[in-house]
Design an enzyme around this catalytic site. Structure first.
Site, short mmCIF file in Angstrom:
data_model
loop_
_atom_site.label_atom_id
_atom_site.label_comp_id
_atom_site.label_asym_id
_atom_site.label_seq_id
_atom_site.Cartn_x
_atom_site.Cartn_y
_atom_site.Cartn_z
N CYS A 142 0.84 -1.20 0.00
CA CYS A 142 0.00 0.00 0.00
C CYS A 142 0.89 1.26 0.00
CB CYS A 142 -1.00 -0.02 1.15
SG CYS A 142 -2.40 1.11 0.88
N HIS A 235 -4.50 -4.62 -0.44
CA HIS A 235 -4.41 -5.24 0.88
C HIS A 235 -4.84 -6.69 0.90
CE1 HIS A 235 -3.37 -1.65 3.16
NE2 HIS A 235 -4.26 -0.99 2.45
N GLU A 237 -3.52 -8.78 2.69
CA GLU A 237 -3.32 -9.25 4.06
C GLU A 237 -4.54 -9.01 4.95
OE1 GLU A 237 -2.45 -4.90 4.51
OE2 GLU A 237 -2.18 -6.42 2.95
#
Length: 308
Positions: A142, A235, A237
């Site tokens: 990011c 993202h 994750e």
């Protein structure tokens, strides 16, 4: 093989209860194998949540991972207990002689600022340069990825009129890439940002290789062979409920926020969100760990001196 974590780190019990293979230091020392030394430079305010998310992904591979938590030396966090930071994090300035097989640099809630106005920008640029001699492979995520691609190549970030928020379809631009081994031709990925990197500006830089991109939110994953780096602007994750937490927080604060795209069933925020990116998240980070294992020197002192 498991990921090696301190048994008192909150992520240890969380991941063990999820079935992720974790081990304490005593058990790891009895294994006759060199673990991969992976560091996490955590720039996010919620340190425990972020370290758990990344540990979950890199701990799901069949290799032993020795995870090191790093913080910016010149910045004190206000959102995580000082005891946690003291117990588990080391300032980067104390680690400049260390070598790592891999380094993840997270996002940070500073995307509205020009890079040079971020209070720790000078230290962060020194870290970027340090990766070229002390880290075999770096993964910027990011804002961390945007900052890296700006530092090394001058690629700018652009403010958006509306927040890119939700789960957007992305195309696999390089099916033969080892980092996309097992990937579908298209996939959903969580996005949460007020800025963007533009595809044509990435393509204008010789050597940069776009791997994943969206028609709606632009490039998502870019390979930078010259700097042994991957830049991820979204993202993978995220937990199943992370976008919900962001949405609920902004609603409670009275901020103008749209319901995250393609996230809730029937776009109804009263329903339980559906995770449709978990498998690709594990694939990407597993592929990254595998590529590190295949290419990193066995002798740690040789890291940073060879090719990627």
């Amino acid at each position: 093989m498991p990921i090696k974590l301190p048994e008192t780190l909150p992520a240890f019990d969380v991941l063990q209860n999820e079935g992720v293979m974790v081990m304490g230091e005593d058990r790891a020392e009895r294994q006759d194998i060199r673990p991969l030394r992976i560091a996490l430079l955590n720039l996010m305010p919620k340190k425990i949540q972020t370290e758990t998310q990344f540990a979950r992904l890199i701990g799901a591979t069949p290799l032993q991972i020795d995870l090191h938590l790093i913080r910016i030396s010149s910045h004190e966090t206000k959102n995580t207990a000082a005891e946690h930071m003291e117990a588990f994090y080391k300032p980067w300035e104390d680690l400049t002689e260390e070598k790592y097989d891999g380094l993840i640099i997270t996002g940070a809630p500073v995307e509205h600022l020009p890079y040079e106005e971020v209070t720790y920008w000078d230290e962060l640029t020194r870290i970027f340069e340090w990766t070229q001699t002390n880290v075999h492979s770096t993964f910027g995520v990011c804002w961390g990825g945007m900052a890296m691609i700006h530092h090394f190549h001058g690629v700018p970030k652009h403010m958006l009129d509306e927040k890119a928020f939700g789960c957007f379809r992305h195309q696999n631009l390089a099916p033969a890439s080892p980092y996309l081994r097992g990937f579908s031709d298209d996939l959903l990925m969580p996005v949460s940002r007020w800025t963007e990197i533009r595809q044509h500006e990435v393509e204008a830089v010789p050597g940069l290789i776009p791997l994943l991109a969206s028609d709606e939110t632009g490039p998502a994953l870019v390979k930078d062979p010259d700097h042994r780096a991957l830049y991820m602007f979204n993202h993978f994750e995220y937990d199943s409920g992370t976008l919900k937490e962001e949405y609920d927080r902004d609603v409670s604060a009275g901020k103008k926020i749209a319901v995250p795209v393609n996230y809730y069933p029937h776009d109804d925020p009263e329903t339980i969100p559906t995770n449709r990116w978990r498998s690709h998240a594990h694939l990407l980070y597993g592929n990254w760990i595998n590529e590190i294992y295949q290419t990193t020197p066995f002798n740690l002192d040789a890291i940073g001196s060879g090719h990627w």
